[in-house]
Structures are given as C-alpha cells and as structure tokens.
Design a protein around this motif. Structure first.
Motif, PDB file in Angstrom:
ATOM      1  N   UNK A 109      85.702  75.405 -19.171  1.00  0.00           N
ATOM      2  CA  UNK A 109      86.033  74.766 -17.882  1.00  0.00           C
ATOM      3  C   UNK A 109      87.549  74.652 -17.804  1.00  0.00           C
ATOM      4  N   UNK A 110      88.088  74.961 -16.647  1.00  0.00           N
ATOM      5  CA  UNK A 110      89.535  74.880 -16.557  1.00  0.00           C
ATOM      6  C   UNK A 110      90.037  75.130 -15.152  1.00  0.00           C
ATOM      7  N   UNK A 111      91.344  75.133 -15.032  1.00  0.00           N
ATOM      8  CA  UNK A 111      92.000  75.400 -13.754  1.00  0.00           C
ATOM      9  C   UNK A 111      93.264  76.221 -14.029  1.00  0.00           C
ATOM     10  N   UNK A 112      93.346  77.352 -13.351  1.00  0.00           N
ATOM     11  CA  UNK A 112      94.565  78.157 -13.429  1.00  0.00           C
ATOM     12  C   UNK A 112      95.457  77.829 -12.242  1.00  0.00           C
ATOM     13  N   UNK A 113      96.754  77.983 -12.432  1.00  0.00           N
ATOM     14  CA  UNK A 113      97.718  77.764 -11.341  1.00  0.00           C
ATOM     15  C   UNK A 113      98.619  78.978 -11.279  1.00  0.00           C
ATOM     16  N   UNK A 114      98.784  79.503 -10.084  1.00  0.00           N
ATOM     17  CA  UNK A 114      99.531  80.724  -9.898  1.00  0.00           C
ATOM     18  C   UNK A 114     100.167  80.757  -8.507  1.00  0.00           C
ATOM     19  N   UNK A 115     101.059  81.679  -8.321  1.00  0.00           N
ATOM     20  CA  UNK A 115     101.737  81.808  -7.029  1.00  0.00           C
ATOM     21  C   UNK A 115     103.191  81.380  -7.110  1.00  0.00           C
ATOM     22  N   UNK A 116     103.757  81.014  -5.922  1.00  0.00           N
ATOM     23  CA  UNK A 116     105.180  80.686  -5.842  1.00  0.00           C
ATOM     24  C   UNK A 116     105.476  79.224  -6.204  1.00  0.00           C
ATOM     25  N   UNK A 117     104.503  78.359  -6.062  1.00  0.00           N
ATOM     26  CA  UNK A 117     104.757  76.947  -6.322  1.00  0.00           C
ATOM     27  C   UNK A 117     103.447  76.266  -6.699  1.00  0.00           C
ATOM     28  N   UNK A 118     103.569  75.084  -7.247  1.00  0.00           N
ATOM     29  CA  UNK A 118     102.410  74.295  -7.629  1.00  0.00           C
ATOM     30  C   UNK A 118     101.794  73.702  -6.361  1.00  0.00           C
ATOM     31  N   UNK A 119     100.486  73.802  -6.265  1.00  0.00           N
ATOM     32  CA  UNK A 119      99.806  73.302  -5.071  1.00  0.00           C
ATOM     33  C   UNK A 119      99.943  71.785  -4.911  1.00  0.00           C
ATOM     34  N   UNK A 120     100.384  71.097  -5.955  1.00  0.00           N
ATOM     35  CA  UNK A 120     100.634  69.661  -5.828  1.00  0.00           C
ATOM     36  C   UNK A 120     101.955  69.386  -5.116  1.00  0.00           C
ATOM     37  N   UNK A 121     102.801  70.410  -5.037  1.00  0.00           N
ATOM     38  CA  UNK A 121     104.091  70.257  -4.383  1.00  0.00           C
ATOM     39  C   UNK A 121     104.025  70.707  -2.929  1.00  0.00           C
ATOM     40  N   UNK A 122     105.064  70.411  -2.190  1.00  0.00           N
ATOM     41  CA  UNK A 122     105.137  70.828  -0.787  1.00  0.00           C
ATOM     42  C   UNK A 122     105.431  72.317  -0.703  1.00  0.00           C
ATOM     43  N   UNK A 123     104.856  72.946   0.300  1.00  0.00           N
ATOM     44  CA  UNK A 123     105.065  74.372   0.495  1.00  0.00           C
ATOM     45  C   UNK A 123     106.407  74.620   1.162  1.00  0.00           C
ATOM     46  N   UNK A 124     107.083  75.725   0.798  1.00  0.00           N
ATOM     47  CA  UNK A 124     108.343  76.061   1.476  1.00  0.00           C
ATOM     48  C   UNK A 124     108.091  76.454   2.926  1.00  0.00           C
ATOM     49  N   UNK A 125     109.151  76.399   3.732  1.00  0.00           N
ATOM     50  CA  UNK A 125     109.048  76.787   5.138  1.00  0.00           C
ATOM     51  C   UNK A 125     108.715  78.274   5.232  1.00  0.00           C
ATOM     52  N   UNK A 126     107.850  78.582   6.181  1.00  0.00           N
ATOM     53  CA  UNK A 126     107.427  79.968   6.420  1.00  0.00           C
ATOM     54  C   UNK A 126     106.814  80.594   5.161  1.00  0.00           C
ATOM     55  N   UNK A 127     106.092  79.801   4.364  1.00  0.00           N
ATOM     56  CA  UNK A 127     105.475  80.320   3.135  1.00  0.00           C
ATOM     57  C   UNK A 127     104.460  81.412   3.444  1.00  0.00           C
ATOM     58  N   UNK A 128     103.672  81.244   4.511  1.00  0.00           N
ATOM     59  CA  UNK A 128     102.659  82.242   4.828  1.00  0.00           C
ATOM     60  C   UNK A 128     103.278  83.533   5.316  1.00  0.00           C
ATOM     61  N   UNK A 129     104.371  83.415   6.096  1.00  0.00           N
ATOM     62  CA  UNK A 129     105.022  84.610   6.635  1.00  0.00           C
ATOM     63  C   UNK A 129     105.624  85.437   5.504  1.00  0.00           C
ATOM     64  N   UNK A 184      99.827  76.918   1.810  1.00  0.00           N
ATOM     65  CA  UNK A 184     101.067  77.354   2.463  1.00  0.00           C
ATOM     66  C   UNK A 184     101.558  76.184   3.314  1.00  0.00           C
ATOM     67  N   UNK A 185     102.433  76.475   4.295  1.00  0.00           N
ATOM     68  CA  UNK A 185     102.990  75.390   5.101  1.00  0.00           C
ATOM     69  C   UNK A 185     101.952  74.711   5.987  1.00  0.00           C
ATOM     70  N   UNK A 186     100.794  75.360   6.115  1.00  0.00           N
ATOM     71  CA  UNK A 186      99.738  74.766   6.949  1.00  0.00           C
ATOM     72  C   UNK A 186      98.761  73.930   6.134  1.00  0.00           C
ATOM     73  N   UNK A 187      98.974  73.865   4.829  1.00  0.00           N
ATOM     74  CA  UNK A 187      98.099  73.048   3.994  1.00  0.00           C
ATOM     75  C   UNK A 187      97.310  73.877   2.988  1.00  0.00           C
ATOM     76  N   UNK A 188      96.431  73.190   2.284  1.00  0.00           N
ATOM     77  CA  UNK A 188      95.627  73.838   1.239  1.00  0.00           C
ATOM     78  C   UNK A 188      94.202  74.043   1.748  1.00  0.00           C
TER      79      UNK A 188
END
Length: 489
Positions: A109-129, A184-188
C-alpha cells in the motif's frame, strides 16, 4: 483503498505446502517401493519430523519513485521540476520451500507523487496550459513473489563459517488497484481509477534485497523493487491519448520502491530453513567419521587353508600348509614344471614330478638302443587351458629332448594328453594337436622325422587320475594333466 484487500491477502495465505523440508524420520522393515528415493530410511513427511522453521512474517516501509512515465518523481524527468517523495508499506507471509527458494504472498500500500509540484502545494499559474501539473497515485497491490536466496545457492563449499548476511532476489506478479489524481490551477481531480482483479490490473515486479540476521527470530532487510504497472495512466496523466500522456512513448508507467523492513521467523526450532547451510551437516559428519574408530572385519568367510588369502577370493582352497601362494591363493610354481615350490627340489629348473621337479640325468644308451622308462618319459611339457601353444618355459626341456633323441638309436612316440574339462571328442582333438605341435618343434630343431610319431590320448592318460572331474583338484594338478611326454617304441 478499502481494507478488504489487506484482509483478502491474509486469507490467501492459508493454503500452503506441507512438504517444505526433508524428513529425517526413518522406518524399518518394509523396503521402499518404486516411487521412493531408493533408500530404506524413508518415511512420509510429518510436522513432527521438521527440523527448521520455514514460515516468516515480513513488514516494512519505504519510498516509491516513479521513474518511467510521462510524470516522474525526480525533477519530472527534465530537470525543471521538484523531487517528490511518496510513501509505501508492505506486509508479507513468507514460506521457505528449500534453503535457497521460497514463496511470499505480499500486500503493498502506498502513494506515489510525481509531476511539477506536490499536490499539497498550490499550483502555478497556467499550469494546465504549460502542462506543469502535479499528480499523486494511491495504490494497493497483492502479489506472489518467488524468493531466491543467492547466498545459499552460490555458497562456497570450503566456507565453513556461519553467515549473517544474505542476498535475495525477488520476482513475481499480482494485481494492483489505484486512484490517480492530477492537480492544476483549477484544482485537484480524480483522473483514473482501477479496481483489483480486473484484466488491466495485473502487474509485475522484480528486485533484490539484502538481509541481516539479527538473531534466530528477527532479520532486517533493505530491498529495492522495480514495479511494472503495464498501464499508461498510473502516473495521473489522464486518458491514454491526452496531451500529457503523449509526452513519452512508453505504454507502462513504472516505478522503483525502496524499503527497509523486518522479518519475524515463526516456529519452535532454533534455525530457519533460509538460513540453513546444508554443507554444515557434511562438515559435522566428516568430523565425526574422522574421529570415530570402527573395527573393520576382514575375511568374513575365513581362510580355510590358512594361506593368507581370504576364501572369498581364494582360487585354491586346499593349498598345502607352508606353500607360498600368489594373490589369488594359488601355490607358486616358479619353473612351471607342475611341481609346486613347496615340493620342488629344483625350484628354478623344470623337471618331472617323479624326480621331485629336478631334471633327469643324461640317459645312457644301451647296446640295443633302448632306454629306461625314467629316461623316455619327459614330464613337465605343459600347456595352458584350451591351447596347443608351446610355452617358453618348456623350451629348455624340448631342447634336451632334441639332444637325447639324436644321440640314441631308438624311435619315440610323442604323446599328448589333456585334463578332464570339456567333452571326450574335444579333448581327443586337442591332445592330437599338442602332440603334433611338439613333434613339429623337434623336427624343426634337428630331430630325424623317421624317429618320431605323434599320438593323442585325450583325457585317457592322466598323471593325476583323481582329478576327474577337474573341479576335484587344485589347478596345479589339472595343469600337470595337460602335458606331452615321450615313450620309446
């Protein structure tokens, strides 16, 4: 993820093999059947005959790092992202089959974290774009792993010291259930959810672990596993052909899982099967044998004729007392004249039995040209079994015969004889061949052919008549019966 998966993993561990160890329990009386190992000391395996613990429970925690995916845990694969660390935990029930192989039923059992930032943090502007999204994946997995103990498998024969480190290799397959989220900037939001035991939920993993034996009950292990999910959506990139999932060509999101754990060995015995070195028993038994003095019984069948050769391999069981014998227990006859050395007055010079194995003196020729019986019978010209070949040891006797016959005025009959082996017809022909062989030798060496004739008497003229059949006599008597001698006409 539901707790039912953990409960299910424990339930699956109940069916287990009961034939993990060889039994040392022995039986007596009944010989093993065709399907046994061939040893008389075999019995069915029972729990009472177990010598080692072969069950263990392992658990641990670690860090999963997504490595081969569109979204990764280390710098997002391009050096511009962050290092994102997840968490994992496992528990397994381990069954040792042999000292070098086992099977583990494992729940992860576990959780992986990947991408540009931690999902616990705020997303950068225009993250989806800019596709600078963060992702995390919660997973539960059940797998069956084969466990190879390389340290036991490749252990040197001459290494007699106990060992506390062991290198293990693992590989297996299982089913994985997960929920992948993207932010992304619109949420999780939830991007992909896979249920367990579905066709697209199967995965494989392989890796290695290094164990250290703390004591007879507890091991500590560092392990690195590589998990192949067989799924391109595990990293939270979304649908298979979404913009993010087009970044890489691979169709399986894979990750490393580095863990540190403990193994609790179960059972009442002192040692666990996976830590057992079978060679240790050999060392012990060799030491016992080296220090054990065991009386060895020789000549179980005795030595009836007391010639120093056991009856089991003595070819002459009635050797006269005091006679020297060869390795087969046959009395020695150095000059091969038919008189054994014990009775031979001339051990190194052949001579007839009537003269105690010594050569006769030169015969005096009478005025009529006749000779005495002693002079005309030249014993000791013997032959091998089933042979008419003149032996080299008989050459001196025949050369004396050449001189004697040439110096006399009489004529002589060359008589061949055999022992009592074979049929009368065969022995008759063989005796004729022997007589002819000696006659031809004498003529070839200067004897006038008009003075000689040849006659075969088969087994009708035995020097030792008691040797009928031949099995009644020792070989030296049978050999004396296989002869050629002379008679004056």
């Amino acid at each position: 993820m539901k707790l039912s998966l953990a409960i299910l993993s424990l339930a699956l561990s109940v069916p287990a093999s009961l034939m993990a160890q060889d039994s040392l329990k022995v039986t007596s009386g009944e010989y093993p059947n065709t399907f046994s190992s061939g040893s008389a000391n075999v019995s069915p395996f029972t729990q009472q005959s177990k010598r080692f613990n072969d069950w263990a429970v392992s658990f641990g925690a670690g860090v999963p790092l997504v490595q081969s995916a569109d979204l990764t845990s280390i710098k997002n694969g391009n050096g511009n992202g962050k290092d994102l660390v997840g968490y994992s935990a496992y528990v397994s029930i381990d069954k040792a089959i042999t000292h070098a192989f086992g099977i583990n039923l494992q729940y992860d059992r576990g959780e992986t974290r990947q991408g540009w930032f931690n999902t616990k943090d705020s997303a950068p502007t225009n993250a989806s774009v800019n596709q600078q999204v963060g992702a995390r994946t919660q997973y539960d997995a059940i797998s069956i792993l084969g466990d190879i103990n390389f340290s036991n498998l490749l252990r040197r024969v001459d290494n007699k010291s106990p060992f506390r480190w062991a290198l293990h290799g693992y590989a297996g397959i299982g089913t994985i259930a997960y929920k992948a989220y993207q932010k992304d900037e619109f949420g999780q939001r939830l991007m992909t959810e896979i249920k367990p035991f579905k066709l697209n939920s199967f995965f494989g993993q392989a890796g290695a672990g290094l164990k250290y034996k703390i004591n007879r009950r507890l091991d500590i292990e560092g392990r690195v596993m590589y998990i192949v999910t067989t799924d391109d959506q595990f990293d939270g990139g979304g649908a298979q052909y979404s913009d993010i999932n087009k970044r890489e060509d691979q169709v399986s999101d894979n990750f490393f899982n580095a863990t540190l754990g403990l193994s609790l060995k179960l059972g009442k015995h002192e040692s666990h099967l996976m830590w057992h070195d079978p060679l240790q028993e050999i060392y012990y038994k060799m030491d016992v044998l080296a220090s054990k003095n065991e009386d060895i019984t020789v000549c179980k069948s005795g030595d009836a004729d007391n010639d120093g050769v056991c009856d089991d391999w003595d070819r002459q069981l009635d050797t006269p007392a005091g006679a020297r014998v060869d390795g087969a227990g046959v009395a020695l006859d150095v000059d091969l004249d038919g008189v054994i050395d014990l009775y031979d007055k001339c051990v190194t010079v052949p001579g007839p039995v009537e003269n105690n194995g010594c050569p006769t003196t030169t015969a005096a020729v009478t005025s009529s040209g006749t000779v005495t019986s002693t002079d005309t019978q030249l014993d000791g010209i013997e032959f091998d079994l089933n042979s008419d070949r003149i032996l080299p040891s008989n050459t001196p006797i025949l050369n004396n015969a050449v001189n004697y016959i040439n110096s006399s005025n009489g004529s002589y009959k060359v008589i061949g004889a055999t022992d009592t082996r074979a049929t009368d017809e065969y022995n008759q022909k063989l005796s004729e061949k022997r007589a002819s062989s000696v006659k031809n030798y004498l003529i070839k060496n200067g004897v006038d052919s008009s003075k000689l004739s040849a006659e075969g008497r088969g087994e009708k003229d035995l020097k030792y008549p008691e040797c009928e059949p031949a099995t009644k006599c020792p070989e030296w008597k049978n050999r004396a019966n296989r002869r050629v001698f002379f008679e004056a006409k």
